[in-house]
Scaffold this active site. Structure first.
Site, PDB file in Angstrom:
ATOM      1  N   GLU A 218       0.845  -1.196   0.000  1.00  0.00           N
ATOM      2  CA  GLU A 218       0.000   0.000   0.000  1.00  0.00           C
ATOM      3  C   GLU A 218       0.879   1.244   0.000  1.00  0.00           C
ATOM      4  O   GLU A 218       1.731   1.385   0.890  1.00  0.00           O
ATOM      5  CB  GLU A 218      -0.918  -0.025   1.228  1.00  0.00           C
ATOM      6  CG  GLU A 218      -1.912  -1.168   1.172  1.00  0.00           C
ATOM      7  CD  GLU A 218      -2.394  -1.623   2.554  1.00  0.00           C
ATOM      8  OE1 GLU A 218      -2.206  -0.885   3.536  1.00  0.00           O
ATOM      9  OE2 GLU A 218      -2.940  -2.742   2.629  1.00  0.00           O
TER      10      GLU A 218
ATOM     11  N   LEU B  71      -5.877  -1.907  -1.101  1.00  0.00           N
ATOM     12  CA  LEU B  71      -5.864  -1.876   0.365  1.00  0.00           C
ATOM     13  C   LEU B  71      -6.413  -3.211   0.873  1.00  0.00           C
ATOM     14  O   LEU B  71      -7.580  -3.339   1.247  1.00  0.00           O
ATOM     15  CB  LEU B  71      -6.717  -0.678   0.813  1.00  0.00           C
ATOM     16  CG  LEU B  71      -6.917  -0.353   2.280  1.00  0.00           C
ATOM     17  CD1 LEU B  71      -5.708  -0.676   3.127  1.00  0.00           C
ATOM     18  CD2 LEU B  71      -7.268   1.106   2.422  1.00  0.00           C
ATOM     19  N   ALA B  72      -5.574  -4.227   0.849  1.00  0.00           N
ATOM     20  CA  ALA B  72      -6.021  -5.575   1.177  1.00  0.00           C
ATOM     21  C   ALA B  72      -4.775  -6.416   1.478  1.00  0.00           C
ATOM     22  O   ALA B  72      -4.020  -6.752   0.574  1.00  0.00           O
ATOM     23  CB  ALA B  72      -6.806  -6.180   0.011  1.00  0.00           C
ATOM     24  N   GLU B  73      -4.560  -6.704   2.767  1.00  0.00           N
ATOM     25  CA  GLU B  73      -3.289  -7.300   3.164  1.00  0.00           C
ATOM     26  C   GLU B  73      -3.146  -8.752   2.724  1.00  0.00           C
ATOM     27  O   GLU B  73      -2.050  -9.197   2.372  1.00  0.00           O
ATOM     28  CB  GLU B  73      -3.094  -7.158   4.682  1.00  0.00           C
ATOM     29  CG  GLU B  73      -2.816  -5.724   5.137  1.00  0.00           C
ATOM     30  CD  GLU B  73      -4.024  -4.793   5.076  1.00  0.00           C
ATOM     31  OE1 GLU B  73      -5.172  -5.281   4.959  1.00  0.00           O
ATOM     32  OE2 GLU B  73      -3.826  -3.556   5.138  1.00  0.00           O
TER      33      GLU B  73
ATOM     34  N   GLN C  15       1.716  -2.194   5.608  1.00  0.00           N
ATOM     35  CA  GLN C  15       1.943  -0.801   6.000  1.00  0.00           C
ATOM     36  C   GLN C  15       2.194  -0.617   7.504  1.00  0.00           C
ATOM     37  O   GLN C  15       3.027   0.183   7.900  1.00  0.00           O
ATOM     38  CB  GLN C  15       0.756   0.044   5.540  1.00  0.00           C
ATOM     39  CG  GLN C  15       1.040   1.511   5.500  1.00  0.00           C
ATOM     40  CD  GLN C  15       0.035   2.237   4.618  1.00  0.00           C
ATOM     41  OE1 GLN C  15      -1.117   2.378   4.994  1.00  0.00           O
ATOM     42  NE2 GLN C  15       0.461   2.685   3.463  1.00  0.00           N
ATOM     43  N   PHE C  16       1.443  -1.337   8.310  1.00  0.00           N
ATOM     44  CA  PHE C  16       1.634  -1.296   9.767  1.00  0.00           C
ATOM     45  C   PHE C  16       1.443  -2.714  10.302  1.00  0.00           C
ATOM     46  O   PHE C  16       0.515  -3.413   9.866  1.00  0.00           O
ATOM     47  CB  PHE C  16       0.592  -0.396  10.450  1.00  0.00           C
ATOM     48  CG  PHE C  16       0.752   1.066  10.169  1.00  0.00           C
ATOM     49  CD1 PHE C  16       1.515   1.879  11.002  1.00  0.00           C
ATOM     50  CD2 PHE C  16       0.131   1.637   9.069  1.00  0.00           C
ATOM     51  CE1 PHE C  16       1.649   3.234  10.735  1.00  0.00           C
ATOM     52  CE2 PHE C  16       0.268   2.989   8.797  1.00  0.00           C
ATOM     53  CZ  PHE C  16       1.029   3.791   9.635  1.00  0.00           C
TER      54      PHE C  16
ATOM     55  N   ASP D  97       0.089  -3.542  12.883  1.00  0.00           N
ATOM     56  CA  ASP D  97      -1.271  -3.605  13.428  1.00  0.00           C
ATOM     57  C   ASP D  97      -2.293  -4.115  12.402  1.00  0.00           C
ATOM     58  O   ASP D  97      -3.386  -4.529  12.765  1.00  0.00           O
ATOM     59  CB  ASP D  97      -1.695  -2.207  13.890  1.00  0.00           C
ATOM     60  CG  ASP D  97      -0.606  -1.538  14.704  1.00  0.00           C
ATOM     61  OD1 ASP D  97      -0.836  -1.262  15.879  1.00  0.00           O
ATOM     62  OD2 ASP D  97       0.499  -1.312  14.163  1.00  0.00           O
TER      63      ASP D  97
ATOM     64  N   PRO E  28      -5.285  -9.391   8.471  1.00  0.00           N
ATOM     65  CA  PRO E  28      -6.006  -9.990   7.332  1.00  0.00           C
ATOM     66  C   PRO E  28      -5.122 -10.939   6.522  1.00  0.00           C
ATOM     67  O   PRO E  28      -5.631 -11.811   5.827  1.00  0.00           O
ATOM     68  CB  PRO E  28      -6.413  -8.776   6.479  1.00  0.00           C
ATOM     69  CG  PRO E  28      -6.387  -7.623   7.412  1.00  0.00           C
ATOM     70  CD  PRO E  28      -5.311  -7.921   8.421  1.00  0.00           C
TER      71      PRO E  28
ATOM     72  N   HIS F  45      -1.538   1.689  16.084  1.00  0.00           N
ATOM     73  CA  HIS F  45      -0.286   2.071  15.416  1.00  0.00           C
ATOM     74  C   HIS F  45       0.885   1.823  16.359  1.00  0.00           C
ATOM     75  O   HIS F  45       1.917   2.482  16.267  1.00  0.00           O
ATOM     76  CB  HIS F  45      -0.304   3.547  14.988  1.00  0.00           C
ATOM     77  CG  HIS F  45      -1.318   3.844  13.934  1.00  0.00           C
ATOM     78  ND1 HIS F  45      -2.639   4.101  14.219  1.00  0.00           N
ATOM     79  CD2 HIS F  45      -1.214   3.891  12.581  1.00  0.00           C
ATOM     80  CE1 HIS F  45      -3.302   4.325  13.095  1.00  0.00           C
ATOM     81  NE2 HIS F  45      -2.461   4.189  12.083  1.00  0.00           N
TER      82      HIS F  45
END
Ligand SMILES: Cc1ncc(C[n+]2csc(CCOP(=O)(O)OP(=O)(O)O)c2C)c(N)n1
Length: 706
Positions: free
Chosen positions: A394, A435-437, A459-460, A462, A466, A507
């Protein structure tokens, strides 16, 4: 030649000759008889699981007639026995899987039967989680496209075909999984050469399709996807299936986009041998299904058209029976894997990232740089060295819009770690993901099975969850579950950790112990810029999946800056660094607690407590030798990490130190870590929750005094 079929005059049987048609019949029958044989063996406790492909045979043989083994790529699900037979997998090989034999080509006795995999035909190892394979197939299809577009990859010609197709199948129930939709999204946004086959037998175990799918018709739902060829057929009708598969395959081969075939089939043998559909399927429904049995229908067709007499059919049946029986006897006698092999092939047997080959000297250059800069430069240098490396995630691109790139500075990741990569290496190797891990990790798995080298970003930390199914059940297990036939070496870079003063619960998370609990992945956690460069290079060059944890708070600190150690600098995994000498106590730590522990050790010096600080640098594998050596010397240990004490990785270390070094200890092993709660937003709360230097100092004092 024209023939009469279903009351219509058609081209003679879609171009298939009598021999071809008898071969189709034979494969369908062989598939069914193999299921029957497995059921018999299971009832005799000679095999341990059975799931059938019964009722799905017609559309699967049609797929097998259409696609090319060893040329196209296959991600079949467990009902696809008839397809795999048609592609070339033998009954003996299938039954080797049923008995759990050592030489089972799918898994070497490690997976349940019907979890297909065969390197000769490009059938990639499949797993049990429903729907995960869709993302692998998308990644594999994408890999073919990347090979076609990146001429710098030296042996790319051997790795793809310009008109190859990637096939993926799943049940209608599995279309409820997010991974199906995430896969379909990417297939359509990237117009990938992929063919979806949904085998709709109306039930997912006992749950009927109308509970899974609004309106009960998945092809109706997907018709609005741009560029997607959609067909809906009776999958028990061989010729309807063949026409649909051919049209769909032609569409994909012509690079018009992805295709989707929705085939309605039947499931006469219940879900598996552990299920009895009479519990939930009314008799009338079962009877109606029986009338659509694809083998009965095809037999009827052969007879009606004078293509096979009763004698011909009886001869085929007895030949099939003989083949199945012979294969079963042979498989039952096949050797099982030795118990001593239980832990083989968690990791690559060819490349050992703990070895001296990964211990290369630094050639420092320039002035001290941050960890952000060290990682960014390492990525740039490695991408220049190896054109197989692709980076996606992302916001990792500089700018997805082509027209924007010349007029904007570029994003390059929310923390700027990938800044400039797209500009240097182009859109085919550096691109934004949706936007989909799960999509990011699952596609990377698929690409890696085709020997690209994905270095992706979550990205994080946290938001890694998924992707947990893809990490735990796919990425870490691919090599193990396929008996070292398939692997997916790749790197997942993940910003982790707190101390942000305001990061809040979403975060600030830690959780390396959760991944340490997943055999098959390396877990790396650098505490400074130089280590980050050396360990990232090892992560990229090794042959295993790696979770590369980058502490957000350490990204831009001055205390952990370092000169870029050069293009060949590597640090082997499993080698801790002694950050501070000390005689009275060993402090084992990593990540953001390294600096906090050093400060605590300095303070302890005032009390005449001399503390050695050992930075583990990698969690899997971890440097047990270094820990043991220093414990034997200091006889006292504190373990300090940012993650919660409860089930943190310190628990594992403390247990092992207690278990194996008990006689060397003069005090209990103490652990310092976060409170057992999320990290709250208000800085006062954050400070109370995350371990501080003062907490480490307190543990040092207590342990020294004990
Ligand atoms: C992620 C996941 N959840 C649950 C299961 C248990 N399970 C195995 S098969 C199945 C039903 C699948 O139905 P469908 O996709 O329609 O395929 P079918 O078996 O009917 O061919 C379920 C719930 C699983 N294997 N994976």
């Amino acid at each position: 030649m024209k023939a009469v079929l279903n009351g219509r005059e058609t081209e003679a049987f879609e171009g298939l000759q009598r021999d071809d048609l008898l071969a189709v019949h034979r494969t369908m029958l062989l598939s069914r008889k193999l299921d029957d044989k497995e059921i018999q063996l299971k009832n005799q406790s000679q095999i341990f699981f059975q799931i059938s492909g019964a009722g799905h045979e017609a559309v699967l043989v049609a797929a097998g007639v259409t696609l090319k083994p060893g040329y196209d790529w296959f991600f079949p699900y467990y009902r696809d026995r008839a397809l795999c037979l048609r592609l070339g997998v033998t009954p003996y090989e299938m039954l080797l899987a049923s008995v759990g034999a050592k030489d089972d080509p799918a898994s070497g006795g490690r997976q349940m039967p019907s979890h297909w995999g065969h390197p000769a035909y490009n059938i990639v190892s499949g797993s049990s989680p429903t729907g995960t394979q869709v993302l692998h197939a998308v990644g594999a299809a994408e890999a073919g496209v990347i090979y076609s577009r990146v001429p710098q990859i030296p042996d790319r010609d051997a790795r793809f075909h310009a008109d190859e197709v990637t096939y993926v199948s799943l049940g209608e129930g599995a279309t409820s999984e997010g991974e199906f939709w995430e896969g379909l999204n990417s297939a359509c946004t990237k117009r990938l050469p992929i063919l979806f086959l949904v085998e709709d037998n109306g039930y997912a175990i006992s749950v009927p399709v109308e509970v899974q799918t609004p309106g009960g018709d998945i092809s109706r739902l997907v018709r609005s996807f741009p560029g997607l060829h959609v067909d809906s057929i009776d999958g028990t009708d061989f010729f309807a299936s063949l026409r649909a598969m051919r049209t769909a395959t032609d569409y994909v081969r012509a690079r018009k986009g992805p295709a989707f075939v929705h085939a309605r089939v039947i499931r006469p043998y219940s879900h598996s041998l552990s299920d009895d559909e009479k519990l939930y399927k009314p008799p009338a429904e079962r009877e109606a299904e029986a009338r659509r049995d694809p083998i009965a229908r095809f037999t009827e067709f052969l007879k009606k058209n004078g293509l096979a007499s009763d004698d011909d059919l009886a001869a085929i049946l007895s030949e099939v029976d003989r083949e199945v029986n012979e294969a079963a006897l042979k498989a039952l006698a096949a050797p099982k894997p030795a118990k001593s092999t239980a832990q083989l092939w968690l990791y690559s047997p060819d490349v050992d990232p703990t070895s001296a080959a990964f211990d290369t000297p630094a050639a420092p250059e320039g002035k001290p740089e941050t960890m952000v800069s060290a990682i960014n430069r390492t990525l740039k240098d490695e991408m220049a060295r190896d054109a197989r490396i692709v980076v996606f995630g992302e916001d990792v691109a500089d700018a997805s819009k082509k027209e924007a790139l010349p007029v904007v500075p570029g994003k390059g990741g929310v923390f700027k770690l990938t800044h400039g990569l797209q500009r240097l290496y182009g859109d085919d190797r550096v691109f934004n993901a949706p936007l989909a891990e799960a999509n990011i990790v699952g596609r990377a798995v698929g690409m890696a099975t085709r020997r690209l080298k994905p270095v992706v970003e979550i990205q994080f930390f946290d938001y890694i969850w998924p992707a947990m199914m893809q990490i735990r059940d796919e990425m870490t297990m691919m090599r193990y579950r396929s008996g070292n036939t398939w692997s997916c070496p790749m790197v997942i870079r993940v910003p982790i950790g707190g101390y942000l003063r305001g990061g809040g619960p979403y975060h600030s998370q830690s959780g390396e112990s959760i991944f340490a609990h997943c055999p098959g992945v390396r877990v790396v956690y650098p505490s400074n810029a130089v280590d980050a460069a050396g360990l990232l290079r090892t992560s990229i060059r090794c042959d295993d999946p790696v979770l590369f944890l980058e502490h957000k708070h350490l990204y831009r600190q001055t205390y952990n800056k370092g000169e870029y150690p050069g293009k060949e600098f590597m640090i082997p995994f499993g080698r801790a660094a002694l950050r501070r000498e000390g005689e009275h106590l060993l402090l084992v730590t990593w990540g953001a607690l390294v600096q906090r522990s050093l400060l605590a050790a300095q303070q302890a010096e005032k009390d005449h407590i001399s503390v050695a600080v050992l930075d583990l640098r990698t969690i899997v594998p971890y440097d047990w030798n270094a820990i043991a050596m220093h414990v034997k010397r200091t006889n006292r240990v504190v373990i300090a990490h940012e993650d919660q004490v409860m089930c943190g990785f310190g628990a594992e270390l403390a247990a092992r130190i207690g278990g194996e070094l008990f006689e060397h200890l003069d005090a209990p092993v103490r652990r310092v870590g976060a409170l057992n709660c999320p990290v709250a937003y208000c800085p006062d709360l954050e400070e109370a929750i995350l371990p501080q230097s003062s907490d480490v100092l307190k543990a040092i004092r207590e342990t020294a005094r004990y």
